[in-house]
Design a protein around this motif. Structure first.
Motif, PDB file in Angstrom:
ATOM      1  N   ARG A  17      12.972   5.854  -5.187  1.00  0.00           N
ATOM      2  CA  ARG A  17      13.156   4.794  -4.206  1.00  0.00           C
ATOM      3  C   ARG A  17      12.199   3.634  -4.462  1.00  0.00           C
ATOM      4  NH1 ARG A  17      13.043   5.519   1.418  1.00  0.00           N
ATOM      5  NH2 ARG A  17      12.068   3.472   1.529  1.00  0.00           N
ATOM      6  N   TYR A  18      12.463   2.540  -3.769  1.00  0.00           N
ATOM      7  CA  TYR A  18      11.583   1.384  -3.784  1.00  0.00           C
ATOM      8  C   TYR A  18      10.762   1.360  -2.501  1.00  0.00           C
ATOM      9  CZ  TYR A  18      14.641  -0.791  -7.316  1.00  0.00           C
ATOM     10  OH  TYR A  18      15.369  -1.085  -8.431  1.00  0.00           O
ATOM     11  N   TRP A  19       9.569   0.777  -2.624  1.00  0.00           N
ATOM     12  CA  TRP A  19       8.792   0.414  -1.453  1.00  0.00           C
ATOM     13  C   TRP A  19       8.294  -1.007  -1.660  1.00  0.00           C
ATOM     14  CZ3 TRP A  19       7.994   5.162  -3.894  1.00  0.00           C
ATOM     15  CH2 TRP A  19       8.126   6.321  -3.105  1.00  0.00           C
ATOM     16  N   ARG A  20       7.720  -1.587  -0.622  1.00  0.00           N
ATOM     17  CA  ARG A  20       6.940  -2.795  -0.813  1.00  0.00           C
ATOM     18  C   ARG A  20       5.556  -2.538  -0.239  1.00  0.00           C
ATOM     19  NH1 ARG A  20       6.317  -6.091   3.548  1.00  0.00           N
ATOM     20  NH2 ARG A  20       5.905  -7.898   2.271  1.00  0.00           N
ATOM     21  N   LEU A  21       4.597  -3.327  -0.704  1.00  0.00           N
ATOM     22  CA  LEU A  21       3.221  -3.141  -0.252  1.00  0.00           C
ATOM     23  C   LEU A  21       2.961  -3.991   0.973  1.00  0.00           C
ATOM     24  CD1 LEU A  21       1.593  -3.366  -3.765  1.00  0.00           C
ATOM     25  CD2 LEU A  21       1.738  -1.310  -2.351  1.00  0.00           C
ATOM     26  N   GLY A  22       2.372  -3.390   1.973  1.00  0.00           N
ATOM     27  CA  GLY A  22       2.011  -4.139   3.170  1.00  0.00           C
ATOM     28  C   GLY A  22       0.956  -5.183   2.852  1.00  0.00           C
ATOM     29  N   GLY A  23       0.996  -6.302   3.536  1.00  0.00           N
ATOM     30  CA  GLY A  23       0.094  -7.404   3.237  1.00  0.00           C
ATOM     31  C   GLY A  23      -1.367  -7.089   3.507  1.00  0.00           C
ATOM     32  N   ALA A  24      -1.674  -6.581   4.664  1.00  0.00           N
ATOM     33  CA  ALA A  24      -3.070  -6.413   5.060  1.00  0.00           C
ATOM     34  C   ALA A  24      -3.692  -5.140   4.489  1.00  0.00           C
ATOM     35  CB  ALA A  24      -3.168  -6.412   6.585  1.00  0.00           C
ATOM     36  N   ASP A  25      -2.960  -4.050   4.535  1.00  0.00           N
ATOM     37  CA  ASP A  25      -3.561  -2.768   4.155  1.00  0.00           C
ATOM     38  C   ASP A  25      -3.143  -2.284   2.775  1.00  0.00           C
ATOM     39  OD1 ASP A  25      -0.951  -1.982   4.542  1.00  0.00           O
ATOM     40  OD2 ASP A  25      -1.319  -1.117   6.515  1.00  0.00           O
ATOM     41  N   GLY A  26      -2.141  -2.908   2.164  1.00  0.00           N
ATOM     42  CA  GLY A  26      -1.701  -2.490   0.835  1.00  0.00           C
ATOM     43  C   GLY A  26      -0.983  -1.154   0.826  1.00  0.00           C
ATOM     44  N   LEU A  27      -0.648  -0.621   1.984  1.00  0.00           N
ATOM     45  CA  LEU A  27       0.050   0.668   2.044  1.00  0.00           C
ATOM     46  C   LEU A  27       1.557   0.459   1.886  1.00  0.00           C
ATOM     47  CD1 LEU A  27      -1.942   2.444   4.910  1.00  0.00           C
ATOM     48  CD2 LEU A  27      -2.192   2.724   2.430  1.00  0.00           C
ATOM     49  N   LEU A  28       2.252   1.564   1.610  1.00  0.00           N
ATOM     50  CA  LEU A  28       3.686   1.494   1.344  1.00  0.00           C
ATOM     51  C   LEU A  28       4.475   1.219   2.611  1.00  0.00           C
ATOM     52  CD1 LEU A  28       4.011   4.591  -1.025  1.00  0.00           C
ATOM     53  CD2 LEU A  28       3.832   2.180  -1.684  1.00  0.00           C
ATOM     54  N   ASP A 140      -3.713  -8.734  -7.090  1.00  0.00           N
ATOM     55  CA  ASP A 140      -4.446  -8.079  -6.011  1.00  0.00           C
ATOM     56  C   ASP A 140      -4.980  -6.719  -6.490  1.00  0.00           C
ATOM     57  OD1 ASP A 140      -5.447  -6.973  -3.725  1.00  0.00           O
ATOM     58  OD2 ASP A 140      -3.570  -7.034  -2.580  1.00  0.00           O
ATOM     59  N   PRO A 141      -6.169  -6.730  -7.110  1.00  0.00           N
ATOM     60  CA  PRO A 141      -6.721  -5.499  -7.675  1.00  0.00           C
ATOM     61  C   PRO A 141      -6.958  -4.420  -6.613  1.00  0.00           C
ATOM     62  CG  PRO A 141      -7.928  -7.436  -8.445  1.00  0.00           C
ATOM     63  CD  PRO A 141      -7.019  -7.903  -7.348  1.00  0.00           C
ATOM     64  N   GLY A 142      -7.030  -4.802  -5.361  1.00  0.00           N
ATOM     65  CA  GLY A 142      -7.257  -3.829  -4.296  1.00  0.00           C
ATOM     66  C   GLY A 142      -6.083  -2.891  -4.069  1.00  0.00           C
ATOM     67  N   VAL A 143      -4.934  -3.229  -4.658  1.00  0.00           N
ATOM     68  CA  VAL A 143      -3.727  -2.426  -4.466  1.00  0.00           C
ATOM     69  C   VAL A 143      -3.937  -0.988  -4.930  1.00  0.00           C
ATOM     70  CG1 VAL A 143      -1.397  -2.097  -5.399  1.00  0.00           C
ATOM     71  CG2 VAL A 143      -2.071  -4.314  -4.451  1.00  0.00           C
ATOM     72  N   LEU A 144      -4.605  -0.827  -6.078  1.00  0.00           N
ATOM     73  CA  LEU A 144      -4.794   0.529  -6.612  1.00  0.00           C
ATOM     74  C   LEU A 144      -5.645   1.377  -5.675  1.00  0.00           C
ATOM     75  CD1 LEU A 144      -5.226   0.138 -10.465  1.00  0.00           C
ATOM     76  CD2 LEU A 144      -3.291   1.059  -9.177  1.00  0.00           C
ATOM     77  N   ASP A 145      -6.664   0.767  -5.114  1.00  0.00           N
ATOM     78  CA  ASP A 145      -7.501   1.476  -4.133  1.00  0.00           C
ATOM     79  C   ASP A 145      -6.670   1.930  -2.942  1.00  0.00           C
ATOM     80  OD1 ASP A 145      -9.920   1.747  -5.182  1.00  0.00           O
ATOM     81  OD2 ASP A 145     -10.876   0.063  -4.113  1.00  0.00           O
ATOM     82  N   ALA A 146      -5.860   1.008  -2.448  1.00  0.00           N
ATOM     83  CA  ALA A 146      -5.041   1.333  -1.277  1.00  0.00           C
ATOM     84  C   ALA A 146      -4.089   2.478  -1.595  1.00  0.00           C
ATOM     85  CB  ALA A 146      -4.267   0.096  -0.825  1.00  0.00           C
TER      86      ALA A 146
END
Ligand code: ZN
Length: 179
Positions: A17-28, A140-146
């Motif tokens: 499936r696809y997801w998108r990343l949330g703007g503030a928290d980077g979660l799915l 947004d390098p923070g994505v991997l952390d999230a």
């Protein structure tokens, strides 16, 4: 962590499936269903998409898949449930809404699972493996952390400069997973 137990006797189905990343928290987030957030460490449980509507409103009777009786999701005769595609090929057939902050990956499905022509509607789901496009990480390098909060493998899918082909990138990513 409630509901996050897979019964021993049941092997989860793994689908795409696809997801998108949330703007503030980077979660799915889901692409549909009011962009529902997928909480790390917690199975997502399906709810009927019509749970929040006034079922006595006659207009809903014209909506495809509407069922008058409240029910647990997914239900036969309704369109509710957590959707996933049987194969990457089937997933590709779906509309892409642009690759900005897009994630593609595999998802485990369990509980009640209703098979369809191209995929499944499931009661419970949790990410199994995630592929993020390189361009997203660069911006947004923070994505991997999230995403590490989900405690599942995260692959970075390279995108070639200029001509970026999502299909090609995905095919490469899938090969690296299958190997
Ligand atoms: Zn339903």
């Amino acid at each position: 962590m409630t509901d996050f137990t897979v019964p021993d006797s049941v092997t989860p189905i793994v689908a795409w499936r696809y997801w998108r990343l949330g703007g503030a928290d980077g979660l799915l987030r889901s692409l549909t269903g009011r962009h529902q957030r997928w909480e790390p460490g917690q199975a997502l449980r399906a709810r009927c998409r019509f749970d929040d509507v006034d079922r006595t409103d006659w207009r809903y009777r014209m909506v495809s898949g509407f069922s008058v009786d409240p029910h647990p999701a997914p239900a036969e005769g309704c369109t509710c449930g957590l959707y996933a595609a049987r194969s990457l090929g089937a997933l590709r057939g779906q509309m892409l809404f642009g690759l900005n902050r897009m994630v593609v990956g595999q998802v485990s499905l369990w509980g009640k699972v209703i098979p369809g022509q191209h995929g499944y509607r499931a009661e419970f789901a949790y990410p199994d493996r995630l592929c993020v496009f390189e361009g997203v990480i660069n911006r947004d390098p923070g994505v991997l952390d999230a995403l590490s909060a989900y405690a599942v493998p995260v692959e970075i899918v390279g995108n070639r400069q200029g001509v970026f082909s999502p299909v090609l990138a995905l095919t490469r990513a899938i090969r690296s997973i299958v190997r």
